[in-house]
Design an enzyme around this catalytic site. Structure first.
Site, PDB file in Angstrom:
ATOM      1  N   LEU A  32      55.686  55.774  38.322  1.00 45.62           N
ATOM      2  CA  LEU A  32      56.583  56.080  39.446  1.00 45.62           C
ATOM      3  C   LEU A  32      57.770  56.922  38.977  1.00 45.62           C
ATOM      4  CD1 LEU A  32      56.671  52.515  41.077  1.00 45.62           C
ATOM      5  CD2 LEU A  32      55.405  54.495  41.905  1.00 45.62           C
ATOM      6  N   TYR A  36      64.823  55.511  28.131  1.00 47.94           N
ATOM      7  CA  TYR A  36      64.546  54.224  27.525  1.00 47.94           C
ATOM      8  C   TYR A  36      63.285  53.563  28.036  1.00 47.94           C
ATOM      9  CZ  TYR A  36      69.269  54.108  25.579  1.00 47.94           C
ATOM     10  OH  TYR A  36      70.388  54.366  24.872  1.00 47.94           O
ATOM     11  N   LYS A  69      59.470  48.141  35.262  1.00 45.97           N
ATOM     12  CA  LYS A  69      60.158  49.020  34.316  1.00 45.97           C
ATOM     13  C   LYS A  69      59.766  48.552  32.920  1.00 45.97           C
ATOM     14  CE  LYS A  69      64.696  50.845  33.152  1.00 45.97           C
ATOM     15  NZ  LYS A  69      66.055  51.068  33.604  1.00 45.97           N
ATOM     16  N   ASP A 107      75.557  55.624  38.240  1.00 47.40           N
ATOM     17  CA  ASP A 107      74.574  56.711  38.282  1.00 47.40           C
ATOM     18  C   ASP A 107      74.038  56.897  39.701  1.00 47.40           C
ATOM     19  OD1 ASP A 107      73.178  58.798  37.158  1.00 47.40           O
ATOM     20  OD2 ASP A 107      71.590  57.561  36.280  1.00 47.40           O
TER      21      ASP A 107
HETATM   22  C1  PIT Z   1      60.405  51.008  42.959  1.00 50.35           C
HETATM   23  C2  PIT Z   1      59.859  52.275  43.057  1.00 50.35           C
HETATM   24  C3  PIT Z   1      60.311  53.248  42.202  1.00 50.35           C
HETATM   25  C4  PIT Z   1      61.256  52.959  41.227  1.00 50.35           C
HETATM   26  C5  PIT Z   1      61.780  51.689  41.143  1.00 50.35           C
HETATM   27  C6  PIT Z   1      61.351  50.701  42.001  1.00 50.35           C
HETATM   28  C7  PIT Z   1      62.786  51.423  40.136  1.00 50.35           C
HETATM   29  C8  PIT Z   1      63.669  50.475  40.302  1.00 50.35           C
HETATM   30  C9  PIT Z   1      64.683  50.103  39.356  1.00 50.35           C
HETATM   31  C10 PIT Z   1      64.848  50.715  38.129  1.00 50.35           C
HETATM   32  C11 PIT Z   1      65.825  50.284  37.293  1.00 50.35           C
HETATM   33  C12 PIT Z   1      66.662  49.231  37.659  1.00 50.35           C
HETATM   34  C13 PIT Z   1      66.501  48.625  38.872  1.00 50.35           C
HETATM   35  C14 PIT Z   1      65.518  49.066  39.718  1.00 50.35           C
HETATM   36  O1  PIT Z   1      67.648  48.836  36.788  1.00 50.35           O
HETATM   37  O2  PIT Z   1      59.823  54.493  42.328  1.00 50.35           O
HETATM   38  O3  PIT Z   1      59.985  50.049  43.788  1.00 50.35           O
HETATM   39  O4  PIT Z   1      66.042  50.850  36.099  1.00 50.35           O
END
Ligand code: PIT
Length: 504
Positions: A196, A201, A219, A318
């Protein structure tokens, strides 16, 4: 043997939350219970070897080995399996670390272990030398596996008398979840799907929960050395922040996994709510710019999220369209009532703020020299490195509001001279005609009060939410624009996001 013999492999000592990852060599009392099996895939030699909980299981051609393999390309001592007891978030697991000692190689899933160890996972294929192939499987909690007696493969010659007591819990072990539970690993629970997004990192991927079928986002942090203080600190901060927040306009943290890959490396996963309809960035690119009423409705939700964060002393640091995710309820029937100023085929849009990789608790914030954020969204005080507060998010919100309404950023190298950095430091903003001609004066007033160089005079979240642009929707009944729009040489107008993306 006593727990004092346990060897700490990771240095997480700062507070109780950080003590949850502990890796220790297991020399506890339950050392002779079964941990895992190696299922033989050797043609004509069906059966399995049992890996017991003793510290080291030696495999090789020597009869002195715990598992003796009489194959020609097996070294006298070919590899060792070390049982490690790992406590993560109150779950205790026994993991098997494989260490190569051979001439001809030890391979896991086709990769040779060269001078390194590897923590085996369920389903790993282990090949010793050229011909001895096994499937590795952990035994479920309390599951004692008995070797197939008719097997042509001999079972491990081991004194199996259960003379050792089950370990008792020390006060340190009082945790939220039962210690006996063998917590499934991330890959036990999820099937990883398409990417996605990715960053410095980590990489964000889609994943499916094997039990429920739920789709989530995960993540996955690049494997890090468990002594990498900087990355460990960053992961900790991000997790701590995500765990402390629950708001409809912020991506929800569902679970997290911290798993050793080897003795020296850990792999961390954050399981997040899946937000299905892309980034605000993509919407701006697709439409070139957004309608004012649509921007107003999106911005209201962003501010709701920011107000919540700032009230909890969290700065996002950010804010940009890539980090604003959209969940769109599509129209199913023509008679369905819309819940906002959305496109015809959309009933409602919920926005979710994502990516807390740079977020910070204000309470713990030192005046920092770290330059964080994305250049064209970064506040002047961040560039000046004089220390900053939650007002940096309002500056970025101002840039975002500008971008939504005209499709290009207020500060960019294309507007130089002066340089982008200088434009930001001077707060040099212009509303170029004809791009801003149809945008309400009240909105220009709001942007002008967000892109204020001195944070003390910049609107905070509440002042922004109280601005007439959110209550007095005069732009719905168009009034003639009163504020001055600056005429500009067309060639100096920065490329819109959609033009930029078509060039890529
Ligand atoms: C989704 C779809 C997408 C990206 C994310 C979630 C990312 C979320 C995210 C990333 C982080 C964080 C909190 C939330 O700290 O395309 O459902 O680094």
């Amino acid at each position: 043997m006593t727990s004092s013999l346990k060897r700490q492999l990771s240095g997480e000592t700062r507070d109780s939350d950080e003590k949850r990852l502990q890796v220790a060599v297991d020399v506890g009392e339950n050392e002779y219970s079964s941990v895992a099996v190696l299922v033989s895939l050797i043609p004509g030699k069906e059966g399995k070897y049992i890996v017991k909980g003793k510290p080291t299981t030696k495999i090789g051609r020597s009869r002195a080995c715990d598992i003796a393999l009489a194959e020609p390309d097996i070294s006298t001592l070919h590899c060792e399996l070390c049982v490690l007891t790992v406590t993560i978030d109150g779950y205790q697991r026994r993991l098997v670390n494989i260490v190569d000692r051979s001439r001809n190689g030890t391979f896991v899933n086709g990769n040779r272990l060269v001078k390194r160890d590897y923590i085996l996972r369920n389903g790993d294929r282990v090949v010793l030398g050229r011909s001895c192939s096994f499937l590795f499987k952990y035994l479920a909690d309390n599951e004692e596996e008995h070797p197939i007696s008719a097997s042509s493969v001999p079972t491990q010659g081991e004194n199996n008398s259960d003379q050792f007591k089950k370990p008792t819990l020390s006060s340190q072990d009082v945790v939220r979840r039962p210690l006996s539970a063998q917590r499934p690993t991330f890959l036990d629970r999820f099937i990883v799907g398409k990417e996605l997004g990715s960053g410095h990192y980590a990489i964000v991927k889609e994943a499916t929960d094997k039990d429920s079928g739920d789709i989530v986002a995960v993540k996955i942090f690049h494997p890090q050395r468990n002594d990498d203080q900087k990355k460990t600190k960053q992961f900790r901060e991000e997790t701590k922040i995500l765990m402390s927040i629950q708001h409809r306009n912020i991506v929800k943290l569902i679970d997290r996994f911290v798993e050793p890959v080897s003795k020296a490396q850990i792999q961390t996963y954050l399981v997040l709510e899946k937000v299905s309809d892309g980034e605000l960035f993509d919407r701006i690119v697709r439409k070139t710019k957004l309608r004012q009423e649509e921007t107003n409705a999106i911005f209201t939700q962003i501010l709701n999220g920011l107000r919540y964060l700032h009230a909890k002393n969290i700065i996002h640091r950010d804010i940009k369209p890539e980090n604003i995710l959209l969940s769109i309820r599509k129209r199913q029937h023509t008679e369905e009532q819309q819940r906002g100023p959305w496109d015809d085929d959309e009933i409602d849009i919920t926005i979710k703020i994502a990516d807390f990789g740079l977020a910070k608790f204000i309470g713990e914030m030192q005046f920092t020299n770290t330059l964080c954020g994305t250049p064209s969204y970064v506040a002047p005080e961040v560039l000046k490195k004089t220390g900053y507060t939650s007002k940096v998010d309002l500056w970025s919100a101002g840039v975002l509001l500008y971008v939504c309404l005209c499709g290009f950023p207020p500060f960019s190298e294309q507007l130089s001279p002066p340089s982008m950095k200088e434009q930001i430091l001077q707060g040099k903003v212009a509303f170029y005609s004809p791009y801003w001609d149809n945008v309400d004066d009240s909105c220009l007033h709001l942007i002008s009060n967000l892109l204020v160089v001195n944070p003390a005079f910049r609107y905070d979240v509440q002042q922004t939410m109280n601005h007439p642009w959110f209550s007095d929707n005069s732009y719905l009944a168009r009034s003639p624009a009163l504020m001055s729009r600056q005429a500009i040489d067309e060639s100096r107008i920065p490329k819109t996001y959609s033009e930029l993306s078509s060039l890529q």
